[in-house]
Design a protein around this motif. Structure first.
Motif, short mmCIF file in Angstrom:
data_model
loop_
_atom_site.label_atom_id
_atom_site.label_comp_id
_atom_site.label_asym_id
_atom_site.label_seq_id
_atom_site.Cartn_x
_atom_site.Cartn_y
_atom_site.Cartn_z
N ASP A 94 8.94 0.90 -3.79
CA ASP A 94 9.50 1.51 -2.58
C ASP A 94 9.56 3.02 -2.77
N GLY A 95 8.99 3.76 -1.84
CA GLY A 95 8.96 5.22 -1.94
C GLY A 95 7.77 5.76 -2.72
N GLY A 96 6.96 4.87 -3.30
CA GLY A 96 5.79 5.32 -4.03
C GLY A 96 4.79 6.00 -3.12
N GLY A 97 4.12 7.02 -3.66
CA GLY A 97 3.21 7.80 -2.84
C GLY A 97 1.80 7.83 -3.39
N VAL A 98 0.84 8.01 -2.47
CA VAL A 98 -0.57 8.15 -2.81
C VAL A 98 -1.11 9.32 -1.98
N GLU A 99 -1.77 10.26 -2.64
CA GLU A 99 -2.36 11.40 -1.95
C GLU A 99 -3.85 11.19 -1.78
N LEU A 100 -4.30 11.35 -0.54
CA LEU A 100 -5.72 11.31 -0.20
C LEU A 100 -6.08 12.69 0.36
N GLY A 101 -6.22 13.66 -0.52
CA GLY A 101 -6.41 15.03 -0.05
C GLY A 101 -5.18 15.50 0.70
N ASN A 102 -5.37 15.89 1.97
CA ASN A 102 -4.24 16.35 2.79
C ASN A 102 -3.45 15.21 3.42
N THR A 103 -3.92 13.99 3.25
CA THR A 103 -3.24 12.82 3.80
C THR A 103 -2.34 12.22 2.72
N VAL A 104 -1.08 12.02 3.06
CA VAL A 104 -0.09 11.53 2.09
C VAL A 104 0.47 10.21 2.60
N VAL A 105 0.39 9.19 1.76
CA VAL A 105 0.85 7.84 2.11
C VAL A 105 2.10 7.53 1.30
N THR A 106 3.15 7.06 1.96
CA THR A 106 4.40 6.69 1.29
C THR A 106 4.76 5.25 1.63
N ALA A 107 4.97 4.45 0.61
CA ALA A 107 5.32 3.04 0.80
C ALA A 107 6.78 2.89 1.21
N ILE A 108 7.02 2.03 2.17
CA ILE A 108 8.38 1.68 2.60
C ILE A 108 8.54 0.17 2.44
N ALA A 109 9.42 -0.26 1.56
CA ALA A 109 9.62 -1.69 1.37
C ALA A 109 10.22 -2.30 2.63
N THR A 110 9.52 -3.30 3.17
CA THR A 110 9.95 -3.94 4.42
C THR A 110 9.82 -5.47 4.30
N PRO A 111 10.53 -6.08 3.34
CA PRO A 111 10.43 -7.53 3.19
C PRO A 111 11.01 -8.26 4.39
N GLY A 112 10.56 -9.49 4.55
CA GLY A 112 11.08 -10.34 5.64
C GLY A 112 10.00 -11.22 6.20
N HIS A 113 8.91 -10.62 6.67
CA HIS A 113 7.75 -11.46 7.03
C HIS A 113 7.22 -12.13 5.77
N ALA A 114 7.14 -11.36 4.70
CA ALA A 114 6.82 -11.86 3.37
C ALA A 114 7.81 -11.25 2.40
N PRO A 115 8.13 -11.94 1.30
CA PRO A 115 9.08 -11.36 0.34
C PRO A 115 8.62 -10.03 -0.23
N ALA A 116 7.30 -9.87 -0.43
CA ALA A 116 6.74 -8.59 -0.87
C ALA A 116 5.93 -8.03 0.28
N HIS A 117 6.46 -7.02 0.94
CA HIS A 117 5.82 -6.44 2.12
C HIS A 117 6.14 -4.96 2.16
N HIS A 118 5.14 -4.15 2.44
CA HIS A 118 5.31 -2.71 2.61
C HIS A 118 4.80 -2.28 3.98
#
Length: 251
Positions: A94-118
């Motif tokens: 949760d909160g982990g980030g990935v940089e794709l050049g100028n594009t920045v992706v941040t994971a948000i843990a959102t379990p419920g549909h599946a126990p492990a869901h982002h």
């Protein structure tokens, strides 16, 4: 930032090619096996490479295109921690980030549909900040609906629904202007009342999605587990394929 939606009416699945063409670094989120050639062609047309593949969760209604994309591009696979898959990947916290050049992706843990869901919030630094511009919500927040809580658990759909209620609160913490790109639209069995319009915004869903108006977790769970649609055809086989990361024979 480049963004290209791919809509597959067989199963009403949405997937997305996105990323930074300035640095030639693109990603696909929730890829469908039938569209692998299309993602590659679209990336090639921009002169960019697919370097990352994100899954919001282990899919239960369609075979993922992740293994083929990784094999053909050398991209890194990113999944939520504890997704329970059997192939090489980076487990994002949760909160982990990935940089794709100028594009920045941040994971948000959102379990419920599946126990492990982002969900994945995406910012474009060329727009001036790291504030999110859009969010890929997977099967958590849908357009006019939310994801069903029963597909990835055995006998605890109500408990998963309560988790989903809290997860939706996290997504509603995003600004109203954030554009919402879920992984399903009208016709999918992953919800009950999905709109035929595949895209929305956090603000519009806050105002008009009836399930977001249910503030009590128990009442939300009761509403969500009532009158669930049939499970996806071949769910067990599809989940096994997607956990293994390779094609397996049907039972």
């Amino acid at each position: 930032m480049l963004l290209r939606p791919f809509l597959n009416d067989r199963g009403s699945c949405a997937s997305y090619l996105f990323g930074c063409t300035s640095h030639g670094r693109l990603a696909v989120v929730d890829p469908h096996v039938d569209l692998v050639d299309d993602y590659l062609a679209a990336a090639s047309a921009t002169g960019s490479a697919i370097v990352a593949v994100f899954e919001t969760h282990v899919q239960a209604d369609h075979v993922s295109g992740l293994p083929a994309l990784v094999e053909r591009t050398g991209a890194i696979a990113y999944l939520p921690g504890a997704a329970g898959v059997e192939f090489e990947h980076v487990a994002l916290a949760d909160g982990g980030g990935v940089e794709l050049g100028n594009t920045v992706v941040t994971a948000i843990a959102t379990p419920g549909h599946a126990p492990a869901h982002h969900a994945y919030a995406v910012a474009d630094r060329r727009r001036g900040s790291d504030d999110p511009w859009l969010v890929f919500s997977g099967d958590s927040l849908l357009i006019g609906d939310v994801g069903r809580p029963d597909l990835h658990v055995a006998g605890d759909a109500a408990g998963q629904a309560r988790l989903l209620h809290a997860s939706l609160g996290r997504l509603l913490g995003l600004p109203d202007h954030v554009v919402l790109y879920p992984s399903h639209y009208g016709g999918s069995v992953c919800g009950r009342g999905l709109s035929g319009n595949p895209f929305s915004s956090i603000g519009f869903e806050r105002m008009h999605n009836p399930l977001l108006a249910v503030t009590d977790p128990d009442a939300f769970a009761e509403a969500l587990v009532a009158d669930l649609p049939p499970r996806p055809a071949e769910q067990d086989r599809i989940v096994a394929v997607n956990r293994a990361g390779r094609m397996v024979a049907a039972a």
